[in-house]
Design a protein around this motif. Structure first.
Motif, PDB file in Angstrom:
ATOM      1  N   UNK B 109       1.424  -1.029   0.189  1.00  0.00           N
ATOM      2  CA  UNK B 109      -0.249  -0.446   0.159  1.00  0.00           C
ATOM      3  C   UNK B 109       0.734   1.412  -0.006  1.00  0.00           C
ATOM      4  N   UNK B 110       2.228   1.225   0.213  1.00  0.00           N
ATOM      5  CA  UNK B 110       3.374   2.022  -0.075  1.00  0.00           C
ATOM      6  C   UNK B 110       3.153   2.881  -1.256  1.00  0.00           C
ATOM      7  N   UNK B 111       2.267   2.820  -2.341  1.00  0.00           N
ATOM      8  CA  UNK B 111       1.740   3.144  -3.595  1.00  0.00           C
ATOM      9  C   UNK B 111       1.220   4.463  -3.587  1.00  0.00           C
ATOM     10  N   UNK B 112       0.098   4.413  -2.348  1.00  0.00           N
ATOM     11  CA  UNK B 112      -0.238   5.563  -1.777  1.00  0.00           C
ATOM     12  C   UNK B 112      -0.061   6.777  -1.774  1.00  0.00           C
ATOM     13  N   UNK B 113       0.914   6.778  -1.576  1.00  0.00           N
ATOM     14  CA  UNK B 113       2.377   7.551  -1.168  1.00  0.00           C
ATOM     15  C   UNK B 113       2.542   8.257  -3.218  1.00  0.00           C
ATOM     16  N   UNK B 165       5.362  10.642   2.027  1.00  0.00           N
ATOM     17  CA  UNK B 165       5.982   9.222   3.269  1.00  0.00           C
ATOM     18  C   UNK B 165       5.054   9.096   4.048  1.00  0.00           C
ATOM     19  N   UNK B 166       4.247  10.275   4.747  1.00  0.00           N
ATOM     20  CA  UNK B 166       3.881   9.898   5.481  1.00  0.00           C
ATOM     21  C   UNK B 166       2.231   8.860   4.813  1.00  0.00           C
ATOM     22  N   UNK B 167       2.092   9.224   3.493  1.00  0.00           N
ATOM     23  CA  UNK B 167       1.042   8.953   3.686  1.00  0.00           C
ATOM     24  C   UNK B 167       1.263   7.319   3.217  1.00  0.00           C
ATOM     25  N   UNK B 168       2.144   7.096   2.675  1.00  0.00           N
ATOM     26  CA  UNK B 168       2.255   5.539   2.706  1.00  0.00           C
ATOM     27  C   UNK B 168       2.386   4.773   3.498  1.00  0.00           C
ATOM     28  N   UNK B 169       2.721   5.846   4.756  1.00  0.00           N
ATOM     29  CA  UNK B 169       2.995   4.707   5.806  1.00  0.00           C
ATOM     30  C   UNK B 169       1.917   4.466   6.143  1.00  0.00           C
TER      31      UNK B 169
END
Ligand SMILES: Nc1ncnc2c1ncn2[C@@H]1O[C@H](COP(=O)(O)OP(=O)(O)OP(=O)(O)O)[C@@H](O)[C@H]1O
Ligand SMILES: [Mg+2]
Lengths: 230, 382
Positions: B109-113, B165-169
């Motif tokens: 789900x890191x792709x949200x970043x 970075x924040x949204x990926x995390x």
């Protein structure tokens, strides 16, 4: 009386066009109990959807007394369904975020039926009024969907494999409830099923194969849900 | 494996929102930093007053609209991610059932970043494109010395790197938390959450019609969506009205910017919320249609409940922008000369209201028309 005349219905376009119903004609009396039998893919559900006003045929007539519902506009068709028909499906399709009472009320409101709780009691769910579908067994869910369909006081009840997802015991029970209610309210039943045994409960049996009706016969003696084989 | 670039492309909403927020904030923060650095060069009394005014404006706007924008975009993005993962619960369950470890699934789900990066990068770049014009306008009368546009790495860090970075995390973390549940509860549609809130059952709305009841449950079951619809109309109302007053109080440029941002933000939010409402109720609508409920009744039940909500949002927005400008004029710029008097602008309010009603009702009509296209096949596809 329902009079179906030479219904043709196809799906797809061009090369992949496929005629599901190839000229089907049938007559059903008021108060009849019709069972439609046929192999998977023979067009039973499509036929049911067409005669119940959920889908339109490419050509042909579906006459309810004198009204041809195949020629009605969308809005007219909606109000036709509202006033005349009830549905029961294999997968129940209850509204998951509403309790039994609300699910049945959805049907009842359409007919202005204030007395709908008697139907819930008639299918033996008086105790489970405030349970949600996820808290009920498959058989109980199907009984809710029976109550929902009948609370709107339909003239004709359409059932597509109502016992398809149920085991023998629960299946018989659901059918028994339906028959009892039919005797009480005297609506017409049109039921699609795989199970040839259920045909012994019906007045009229229609056999379908590859989009055509291949045989119609009538039963002299009607068996109950507990007398048929399974 | 399961969520690739293709899926991330569906998350344009995230990009649009973060782009808007970053665009404004970068512009004002950068301006604020650049103008601060010329403080020593100011000599005359007149330029000092003007300088102070500029700095305060940048501060207020940055804090008020930027802060408001940032907070709401963070909330919205969190909701977006939560909703996305919630609707893909089943896939998660299947992967878990197949034996993938929780972390291995969640990491995808890191792709949200990426969508956040895309939005913030465009916003950041856009801000620098607009900046020459913006700086020139702010210093139109050449009272201040030339303000040079400089690139501040910290701004880049705050508005591009950190959100990405924040949204990926955040996405990974949320997915991971979801995945801790047993496989079966991921695979099953569970509505026990409704059951938990006993209130729903015992309430005395038993005699209400089915449609009225559905309207109520739709509103209540997704409170975040109700909030977003409220927010969308709030945004529209406050930003459009403020932009007209800004024209006089500050500059035309600022007015136009506020207007555009208000509109974009309002419509992205509204679109997002209403689409989610419709998607969540497709099966209910299909079933109602089969039973013979008319298109109007379905639209009433599903969307009708939001009308008072959005009108309330408009009212709150009106009050908010009035209060904000009052404070700005009466307190922040109290001692400044040549500050035009500020009064509540009734015609502007009425015009915004009329436009708002028009757009809202057209949008609802469009959505209501989509109900026609929902067929019974929708519910057959489980
Ligand atoms: N919307 C559709 N588009 C294209 N083809 C369809 C559509 N609906 C049904 N068909 C095709 O029509 C044929 C008959 O379908 P139908 O659902 O009526 O069969 P059935 O007799 O009810 O089968 P079953 O017993 O398995 O339910 C099938 O070959 C199916 O693939
Ligand atoms: Mg079928």
């Amino acid at each position: 009386m329902i009079e179906v005349k030479n219904i043709i219905k196809s799906y797809g376009d061009g090369e992949s066009r496929f005629q599901v119903l190839q000229g089907v004609s049938l007559e059903m009396e008021d108060g009849d109990f019709v069972v439609i039998l046929g192999a998977s893919g023979s067009g039973k559900s499509t036929f049911l959807n067409v005669i119940s006003g959920l889908e339109r045929p490419d050509s042909g007539e579906v006459l309810y007394d004198t009204i041809d519902i195949a020629a009605l506009s969308d809005n007219e068709l909606t109000s036709f369904r509202k006033e005349n028909v009830g549905f029961i499906f294999q997968q129940y399709y209850l509204l998951p975020n509403m309790d039994v009472d609300r699910n049945v009320k959805m049907g009842a409101d359409l007919a202005g039926n204030k007395d709908y709780r008697t139907v819930i009691e008639a299918v033996g769910l008086g105790e489970k009024l405030h349970k949600y579908p996820s808290e009920l067994s498959g058989g109980e869910q199907q009984r809710v969907s029976v109550a929902r369909a009948l609370a709107k006081k339909p003239k004709i009840l359409f059932l597509d494999e109502p016992t398809g997802a149920l085991d023998e015991r629960t299946g018989r029970q659901v059918l028994d409830y339906i028959c009892k209610l039919k005797n009480k309210y005297n609506f017409t039943i049109v039921m699609v099923t795989h199970n040839g045994n259920i045909a012994e409960m019906a007045k009229t049996v229609v056999k379908m194969n590859s989009g055509k009706i291949t045989g119609i016969y009538r039963n002299e003696v009607l068996k109950t849900a507990y007398e048929i084989g399974w | 494996m399961m969520i690739g670039i293709k899926n991330a492309s569906k998350l344009v909403g995230i990009s649009v929102i973060s782009c808007c927020a970053v665009l404004v904030c970068t512009m004002f923060l950068n301006f604020y930093l650049d103008i601060s650095s010329i403080e020593d060069e100011i000599t005359s009394e007149l330029s000092l007053i003007f300088y102070n005014a500029q700095v305060s404006t940048a501060k207020v706007v940055c804090l008020v609209s930027g802060g408001c924008l940032l907070i709401t975009s963070v909330v919205m993005l969190m909701f977006y991610i939560k909703h996305y993962i919630d609707t893909h619960k089943k896939e998660l369950g299947i992967l878990k059932a197949l034996g993938y470890s929780n972390l291995k699934i969640a990491v995808n789900f890191w792709v949200f970043g990426i969508s956040a990066l895309l939005g913030t990068a465009v916003g950041f770049g856009g801000a620098f494109l607009l900046m020459p014009k913006f700086y020139a306008l702010q210093n139109e009368d050449k009272i201040l010395p030339e303000i040079a546009i400089r690139f501040h790495p910290t701004v880049f860090l705050y508005f591009v790197v950190l959100p990405t970075v924040g949204f990926s995390l955040l996405a990974i973390g949320y997915a991971w938390r979801k995945l801790k549940k047993p496989v079966l509860s991921l695979l099953k549609n569970d509505f026990r959450t409704f059951v938990k809130t006993k209130k729903y059952r015992e309430e005395k709305i038993n005699d209400a019609s089915f449609v009225a009841y559905l309207k109520k449950t739709t509103l209540r079951s997704k409170k975040t969506l109700t909030f977003f619809i409220l927010f969308a109309s709030f945004c529209f109302s406050s930003m459009t009205q403020m932009s007209f007053s800004m024209k006089e109080l500050s500059s035309e440029m600022m007015g136009a910017m506020m207007l555009i941002i208000g509109l974009v933000l309002a419509f992205t939010t509204l679109f997002l919320a209403v689409t989610t409402v419709m998607k969540g109720n497709t099966k209910t609508i299909a079933m109602m249609r089969i039973f013979g409920y008319s298109q109007k009744e379905c639209a009433m039940a599903i969307l009708g409940g939001y009308r008072p909500v959005s009108y309330t949002g408009f009212a709150i927005g009106t009050v908010y922008q009035y209060a904000l400008l009052r404070i700005m004029v009466d307190i922040v710029f109290k001692d400044m000369e040549g500050m035009p008097a500020y009064q509540f602008d009734v015609p502007v309010m009425l015009i915004s209201l009329a436009i708002f009603i028009l757009i809202y009702e057209i949008l609802m009509a469009v959505y209501s028309d989509q109900i026609k296209k929902i067929s019974m096949k929708e519910i057959m596809m489980e």
